[in-house]
Design an enzyme around this catalytic site. Structure first.
Site, PDB file in Angstrom:
ATOM      1  N   ASP A  17       0.803  -1.221   0.000  1.00 27.78           N
ATOM      2  CA  ASP A  17       0.000   0.000   0.000  1.00 27.78           C
ATOM      3  C   ASP A  17       0.837   1.272   0.000  1.00 27.78           C
ATOM      4  O   ASP A  17       0.400   2.299  -0.499  1.00 27.78           O
ATOM      5  CB  ASP A  17      -1.000   0.007   1.155  1.00 27.78           C
ATOM      6  CG  ASP A  17      -0.376  -0.242   2.516  1.00 27.78           C
ATOM      7  OD1 ASP A  17       0.851  -0.440   2.603  1.00 27.78           O
ATOM      8  OD2 ASP A  17      -1.129  -0.241   3.513  1.00 27.78           O
TER       9      ASP A  17
ATOM     10  N   ASP B 184       4.745   1.225  13.189  1.00 29.56           N
ATOM     11  CA  ASP B 184       4.085  -0.080  13.297  1.00 29.56           C
ATOM     12  C   ASP B 184       4.949  -1.184  13.890  1.00 29.56           C
ATOM     13  O   ASP B 184       4.415  -2.157  14.421  1.00 29.56           O
ATOM     14  CB  ASP B 184       3.567  -0.567  11.941  1.00 29.56           C
ATOM     15  CG  ASP B 184       2.459   0.312  11.387  1.00 29.56           C
ATOM     16  OD1 ASP B 184       1.785   0.986  12.193  1.00 29.56           O
ATOM     17  OD2 ASP B 184       2.274   0.350  10.166  1.00 29.56           O
TER      18      ASP B 184
END
Length: 748
Positions: free
Chosen positions: A54, A463
């Site tokens: 993405d 993340d």
């Protein structure tokens, strides 16, 4: 003589540029690190597959060792950073060398440019671009649906693309060189995740979900007759079909209407479609869903959802169909956040299912798999061992190799898993699942540091917490552990004490817990900083030279200061959101910048005062203190770079040839010198430049390597390896290179 002098000058300039052409490579974190929404195997060429990310571009599988090669780095420079957002992927069934992708990052104003369909005839080595008149959302909600892009299996010139934002269906008849809207297809989707979020991340129409050709349907005029298109619509219809090669379209009769279709795969031997559905567009949501089989010949739908009732608390995303064994399919939950994802397998077209894990005596489980992460051991240490979600989350990509029923891949929000013994599932054996993302470096880097005489590289990432690389050799080996104890989803900033380089401080951005941690061994082991409370997070940090004071420009509570682990208190004399840095040798001095102003503290950050002028600059963007010289400080601004050797009392603009600069860093040069590196706009455009003469001249050291948008890149010069520099990207991990920038007398 002037003619020959010009030749001599040109040759000298060319030589400088050639010698400064660094060769870039990734620091090996390994394991992927981010979301992979789609994986596609070539249907007719063995060993050919691609994975789309993405925010990190497209990767090609190296089938010999399960590794991946990035193939879109060459088209993601500063002006085209959004090309790292891949919203759809298609392969040409008749040509294994052709690959297509729909690129663009956001459909709102976060991305200023319209999207494109890119195409390559050499497996991604080079690309051609077809611009579209609308935006594409590779990092928008619904990015796991698909594939939205498909090549007609009977005609390589024909492609269809299902757009977002109400833009409908588009078609190419020249192999992807141009696209026109299909006026006869009027469905555009109806689902908007949050209609109140106008112009925001969740405020856009999700549009079309997939395009699937029926290769068994014959042709008309050289084009496949039957084409299915899915839409994000649970009001009118979500699956449409054309029986006349795209001339007319109608909703498929009898289709389910409650949920949104995510994946649609044809099993040609069965002449059937398999579809997964969820009550949201993904990839984070999903509380209900279904799996259906559509018998094309009979025109009938069958609900083959693996579970029901209280056992159904998730949607379905990933869908793998075995092309060698008709009736064998694998589907994944979207999302089962607790205790783990679930994967189901059927060998009888969905009549019955088995689970990859089941409850034994709670909380024990019976597992049909054994999971290893030897290619990225930090996944085991930081995630598998600390969370119940071993199998992952956000599973939209799942594929079975059409030439090998044992070979499968599926992707999560963290890594690509898979293996080579899938059929053991059918004989009650344990399937081997491995992290197979070697070569995928999708990390969003938040900050970098390289302390002289300390750990070679400290990388704060989104993340996945962050990572320490103790020396140059470790840059080529995936770390055994991320930053832990505490481990946060994202570490937003990292700094070291200049006169005590084993002392490190880092900041996290998770609300509700203490978000400052310190290390006294160069970033190997960590402890929560006791002065932090639960109400502050994010931003950037600066550590005093002797490691006794922390100044923190928070994302939530302005600028804060703590000394000797005491509670943080507000520094009212420095504006909220200020850029901060510590002098690396003088323990009492900190620096700050906000707007057009530069600030200095000489009392360990207790208070700051305005200092020397930065000329016509209106925005301080970065501050870098010299690693070994007290009072030597560099400031990056919208007007360029300024340098002070007297603690910021006065500044000199080092050069006007490098303007509009962002991150800058100092790194070890030859002998006792220090190179200066900076992102800015210079003679070669908006790129990374290096200087060996204190900024008097600048040389493009980025070359042909793309780093995406320069205003999101992070930068660190090595404190230990001469000429080595690190670049952190927003989606392609950390790059590094080493080289010599020769300072020459161009008239010699």
């Amino acid at each position: 003589m002037r003619f020959f002098a010009s030749i001599k000058l040109l040759a000298a300039v060319t030589a400088v540029q050639a010698e400064a052409a660094f060769t870039w490579q990734n620091v090996k974190i390994g394991g992927g690190g981010g979301f992979v929404p789609g994986i596609v195997f070539h249907p007719t060429a063995k060993g050919v597959a691609y994975a789309r990310t993405d925010i990190g571009g497209l990767y090609r599988l190296n089938s010999g060792d399960d590794s991946w090669t990035p193939v879109t780095d060459g088209i993601t420079d500063n002006d085209n950073w959004h090309n790292w957002g891949i919203d759809a992927l298609a392969l040409d069934p008749q040509n294994e060398n052709m690959v297509y992708a729909a690129v663009g990052m956001y459909t709102n104003d976060w991305d200023p440019k319209s999207g494109s369909i890119i195409r390559s005839s050499d497996k991604g080595a080079t690309w051609k671009i077809a611009n579209l008149p609308f935006k594409i959302g590779g990092n928008m909600p619904g990015r796991g649906m698909g594939e939205r892009l498909a090549v007609d299996p009977a005609n390589s010139n024909i492609l269809y693309f299902g757009a977002r934002s109400g833009n409908g269906l588009w078609k190419s008849t020249d192999g992807g060189a141009t696209f026109t809207k299909v006026s006869s297809f009027t469905a555009v989707g109806t689902f908007i995740p949050d209609p109140k979020d106008v112009g925001g991340y969740n405020g856009d129409n999700q549009g079309l979900a997939f395009v699937t050709f029926d290769s068994t349907s014959g042709t008309t005029g050289g084009a496949t007759n039957r084409i299915f298109v899915g839409t994000a619509d649970n009001i009118t219809a979500s699956v449409y079909v054309s029986e006349d090669a795209g001339t007319t379209w109608n909703p498929v009769k009898g289709q389910p209407g409650t949920f949104f279709p995510h994946k649609c795969v044809l099993q040609p031997k069965e002449k059937a479609l398999y579809l997964t559905y969820s009550d949201g567009s993904g990839p984070y949501d999903g509380t209900l869903g279904a799996v259906y089989r559509y018998d094309i010949a009979a025109g009938t739908w069958k609900d083959i959802t693996p579970v029901s009732g209280g056992d159904l608390y998730f949607g379905f995303g990933g869908l793998g169909v075995d092309m060698l064994k008709a009736g064998t399919i694998v589907v994944a939950t979207l999302n089962s956040w607790w205790p783990d994802a679930q994967i189901f397998r059927s060998t009888d077209s969905g009549a019955t299912w088995s689970k990859i894990w089941e409850w034994a005596n709670y909380p024990d489980m019976n597992l049909r798999y054994a999971l290893t992460t030897s290619k990225a051991p930090w996944i085991q240490k930081g995630f598998i061992d600390t969370d119940t979600k071993d199998l992952g989350w956000m599973i939209e990509a799942l594929a079975i190799d059409p030439f090998d029923s044992d070979h499968w891949l599926y992707a999560t929000g963290l890594t690509v898993f898979g293996g080579h013994d899938l059929t053991k599932w059918d004989s009650s054996g344990k399937v081997t699942i491995e992290s197979l993302a070697d070569g995928i470096e999708e990390f969003a880097v938040q900050d970098l540091a390289s302390p002289p005489g300390g750990s070679e590289l400290l990388a704060a990432v989104g993340d996945d917490s962050g990572f320490t690389f103790k020396d140059g050799a470790s840059l080529k080996t995936a770390p055994s552990t991320p930053w832990m104890d505490p481990i946060w989803s994202t570490s937003s900033s990292i700094d070291y004490a200049g006169a005590s380089v084993k002392n490190i401080v880092r900041i996290g951005n998770t609300a509700g817990s203490q978000q400052v941690a310190v290390s006294s061994d160069g970033g190997v082991r960590w402890n929560v900083y006791s002065g932090a409370d639960n109400n502050m997070n994010g931003g950037t940090v600066a550590y005093s030279a002797q490691a006794d004071t922390v100044v923190w420009s928070t994302a939530t509570n302005g600028v804060q200061r703590s000394q000797y682990h005491a509670s943080f208190s507000t520094v009212s004399s420095l504006p909220s959101g200020a850029v901060i840095a510590s002098d690396k040798q003088n323990n009492t001095v900190f620096y700050g910048g906000s707007g057009a102003n530069f600030y200095v503290s000489t009392n360990t950050g207790s208070s700051f005062s305005k200092a020397g002028s930065l000329g016509g600059a209106t925005a301080v963007r970065d501050i870098a203190a010299h690693p070994t010289k007290a009072g030597d400080v560099w400031v990056s601004t919208d007007a360029g770079i300024f340098h002070s050797t007297n603690y910021g009392s006065s500044f000199t603009q080092v050069s006007t040839t490098l303007k509009n600069t962002y991150q800058l860093a100092l790194g070890k040069g030859s002998n006792d010198s220090w190179n200066v590196y900076a992102f800015g706009t210079g003679s070669a455009g908006a790129k990374l430049y290096g200087s060996v003469d204190n900024g008097a001249s600048w040389t493009d050291i980025q070359g042909s390597q793309s780093f995406g948008s320069i205003d999101s890149c992070k930068l660190a010069g090595s404190g230990n390896v001469a000429g080595q520099v690190y670049v952190g990207t927003n989606g392609r991990g950390v790059f590094y290179a080493a080289g010599t920038i020769e300072k020459r007398d161009l008239w010699a």
